[in-house]
Write an enzyme that holds these catalytic residues in place. Structure first.
Site, PDB file in Angstrom:
ATOM      1  N   GLU A   5       0.834  -1.210   0.000  1.00 27.89           N
ATOM      2  CA  GLU A   5       0.000   0.000   0.000  1.00 27.89           C
ATOM      3  C   GLU A   5       0.869   1.260   0.000  1.00 27.89           C
ATOM      4  O   GLU A   5       0.624   2.219  -0.732  1.00 27.89           O
ATOM      5  CB  GLU A   5      -0.896   0.045   1.250  1.00 27.89           C
ATOM      6  N   GLU A   8      -2.505  -5.884  17.501  1.00 24.64           N
ATOM      7  CA  GLU A   8      -1.453  -6.556  16.718  1.00 24.64           C
ATOM      8  C   GLU A   8      -0.458  -7.234  17.673  1.00 24.64           C
ATOM      9  O   GLU A   8       0.117  -8.270  17.351  1.00 24.64           O
ATOM     10  CB  GLU A   8      -0.719  -5.552  15.812  1.00 24.64           C
TER      11      GLU A   8
HETATM   12  O1  F6P Z   1       0.443  -4.749   9.397  1.00 26.08           O
HETATM   13  C1  F6P Z   1       1.678  -5.345   9.413  1.00 26.08           C
HETATM   14  C2  F6P Z   1       2.799  -4.348   9.498  1.00 26.08           C
HETATM   15  O2  F6P Z   1       3.988  -5.050   9.344  1.00 26.08           O
HETATM   16  C3  F6P Z   1       2.805  -3.548  10.798  1.00 26.08           C
HETATM   17  O3  F6P Z   1       3.335  -4.237  11.860  1.00 26.08           O
HETATM   18  C4  F6P Z   1       3.589  -2.344  10.391  1.00 26.08           C
HETATM   19  O4  F6P Z   1       3.451  -1.298  11.313  1.00 26.08           O
HETATM   20  C5  F6P Z   1       2.959  -2.070   9.046  1.00 26.08           C
HETATM   21  O5  F6P Z   1       2.727  -3.353   8.483  1.00 26.08           O
HETATM   22  C6  F6P Z   1       3.783  -1.215   8.109  1.00 26.08           C
HETATM   23  O6  F6P Z   1       5.028  -1.785   7.822  1.00 26.08           O
HETATM   24  P1  F6P Z   1       6.190  -0.949   7.153  1.00 26.08           P
HETATM   25  O7  F6P Z   1       6.590   0.143   8.090  1.00 26.08           O
HETATM   26  O8  F6P Z   1       7.299  -1.920   6.922  1.00 26.08           O
HETATM   27  O9  F6P Z   1       5.670  -0.389   5.864  1.00 26.08           O
END
Ligand code: F6P
Length: 551
Positions: free
Chosen positions: A216, A356
């Site tokens: 995303e 989480e």
């Molecule tokens: O939802 C899973 C997760 O790994 C969270 O623990 C984390 O805060 C989020 O996605 C975003 O991850 P990143 O900072 O690596 O984009």
């Protein structure tokens, strides 16, 4: 402690919670008029009142006994010593080091058994963040068109969004140096809402992602990079990009100049990362001094957590209250009700922090857990919550323990509004406790001139059972320092619950499957895509979506 001692501590607790009348609260106040005195504590600037729960002296002794049996304080010390307490990922957990002076001497255990000093790394990253923040605010660092940056957009999701968004919402005011905006959702309607408010020539873009691979975030980063490039060209666009990440290779490949990358290490978990480089949007939006005060506030709560005895340790007491509700009384939902609109993103931040971390079904040793773990958490700021879900808390079939957060002094001059706000917060907690019995309802309706028939017909609907538990936290004011304390209090509560339930509160394997499946569904939504093997429901839904898209 032996497993027999642990078992005995759990049994003591559950048998106390199963006593007849164990959930009653009003009777505790009648038996113990000084109950408020005995069941409230202060840590740093935060007052915690547990007197409106059904925890009595015996239950508190049993809960503290459980904390001892589950070795919560030794586990806390292992975390502070940089041991690999995140055992499924073989990582230390050192968000406390991010807000500690270098002299505190935090070290991380390395998987090969050695130690690395972390204070130097924290200090140099903070120094780089400060230099950058001050240079942007002074106009020394300007946009590609030579204008001062007025807006900063943070592109990130989960811990790379929720913590910074929550803190910036709480601390930002009219005189703050820049306008902080947050883009998280892969749904481009989110970007469409933000975009018209921004001028690319004045917007600094932070891409916040620990891994720099989150689908995303990368999709949104590409979208916004294209938007910058359209106006500023390729070279100009690069002058507006900043990355907050542990993955320096990926940030370089994305085109972020090396001196615009602020890093951190894998001993910072996503949901505990607002104190790291991930918090840069707070510093840019609200000012460096506020960011420093935020860290100092969290540090003050760390010191309380690390030194206060168990029976006065606020994070542990909050955690034990949750154990009482979840494991003792079987109440597995929890409401967060901050009576301060600046804390409107606080429930969302706690949802990730708590759910989480504590949504686990396997012990640290790999066995199925034998007790309920993390409750479902939800919340809204008061007084808005009163006009949405509070009805269920007052009269629904299952009690929902609630945390009320009250702030004594507002930062606005409207004293009458603030009194109204506080009166409502106090009244909701009092109503949950007191309820309303038939006699009071009859008297009120009779005084309002209702007929005896009407009174009897409406009586069952207007009676409240009462004895519904709540916890109240009171802060003298909400500023960067007290916000730091409040957030760190809940972080340490989560740590204590992980230890009490013997689960790893720092991994999140459960979110991986959905990510993998979305990667395989993605090509099936392309015009030329073919629907692959799924369960019949998913296949049917994909076919319908394709049909309505004219594919
Ligand atoms: O939802 C899973 C997760 O790994 C969270 O623990 C984390 O805060 C989020 O996605 C975003 O991850 P990143 O900072 O690596 O984009």
């Amino acid at each position: 402690m032996t497993s027999t001692a642990r078992e005995a501590a759990w049994n003591r607790l559950t048998s106390l919670a199963q006593r007849p009348g164990a959930a009653a609260i009003r009777s505790l106040f009648s038996r113990q008029p000084d109950r408020f005195e005995k069941f409230h504590w202060q840590g740093c600037d935060i007052l915690l009142d547990l007197s409106k729960t059904a925890i009595d002296d015996d239950a508190m002794r049993a809960l503290l006994g459980l904390a001892e049996a589950m070795e919560v304080m030794p586990a806390r010390d292992a975390m502070a010593a940089g041991e690999l307490v995140n055992n499924t990922e073989n990582r230390a957990v050192l968000h406390m080091a991010l807000r500690a002076p270098r002299a505190a001497g935090f070290r991380a255990r390395k998987p090969d058994g050695g130690h690395e000093d972390v204070g130097g790394e924290v200090e140099s990253t903070l120094a780089a963040m400060e230099r950058f923040t001050r240079a942007v605010h002074s106009g020394e660092i300007r946009s590609a068109t030579g204008e001062p940056f007025t807006d900063v957009i943070n592109i990130g999701i989960g811990g790379s969004d929720l913590g910074p968004f929550m803190a910036a919402r709480a601390l930002w005011h009219e005189a703050s140096p820049m306008r902080p905006l947050y883009l998280a959702n892969a749904d481009a309607h989110n970007w469409e809402l933000i975009r018209p408010r921004l001028d690319p020539a004045r917007t600094l873009v932070l891409i916040a992602s620990k891994t720099f691979t989150t689908a995303e975030t990368m999709a949104n980063a590409r979208l916004v990079r294209g938007w910058l490039e359209q106006t500023l060209g390729n070279e100009g666009m690069r002058q507006h990009l900043v990355a907050l990440s542990t993955n320096h290779k990926a940030t370089a490949e994305f085109g972020v100049p090396a001196d615009r990358v602020f890093g951190f290490k894998d001993w910072v978990g996503g949901r505990f990362s607002l104190w790291s480089a991930i918090g840069l949007s707070i510093a840019l939006g609200c000012g460096w001094d506020d960011f420093t005060r935020l860290l100092e506030g969290a540090r003050a709560m760390d010191e309380h957590f690390l030194t206060a005895p168990a029976e006065r340790n606020l994070p542990l007491l909050l955690a034990l209250t949750t154990v009482w509700h979840v494991n003792g009384l079987g109440l597995d939902t929890h409401a967060i009700l901050p009576y301060d609109h600046r804390l409107s993103r606080f429930p969302a931040h706690l949802q990730q922090l708590e759910m989480e971390s504590l949504g686990k079904r396997t012990t640290r040793g790999g066995e199925p857990v034998r007790h309920l773990t993390g409750p479902v958490l939800f919340g809204e700021p008061g007084t808005n919550a009163q006009h949405s879900f509070m009805q269920l808390l007052h009269q629904g079939t299952t009690p929902v323990p609630a945390d009320f957060v009250l702030i004594a002094n507002p930062s606005h001059p409207y004293a009458a509004n603030h009194r109204l706000l506080l009166a409502n917060g106090l009244a909701q907690a009092e109503a949950l406790l007191r309820g309303r019995d038939a006699e009071a309802v009859r008297a009120e309706m009779a005084a309002a001139g209702k007929t005896p028939e009407e009174i009897e017909r409406l009586l069952p609907h207007r009676v409240f059972p009462g004895d519904r538990p709540s916890t109240t936290l009171v802060l003298p004011r909400l500023d960067a320092h007290t916000l730091g304390q409040l957030v760190a209090l809940y972080e340490h509560k989560v740590f204590c619950l992980g230890a009490l339930w013997d689960i790893d509160a720092f991994d999140q394997w459960g979110v991986e499957l959905g990510k993998q499946l979305s990667t395989s569904i993605l090509p099936e939504l392309m015009p030329e895509g073919r629907v692959g093997p799924h369960d019949p429901s998913t296949t049917g839904l994909i076919q319908q979506l394709r049909a309505w898209q004219g594919l």
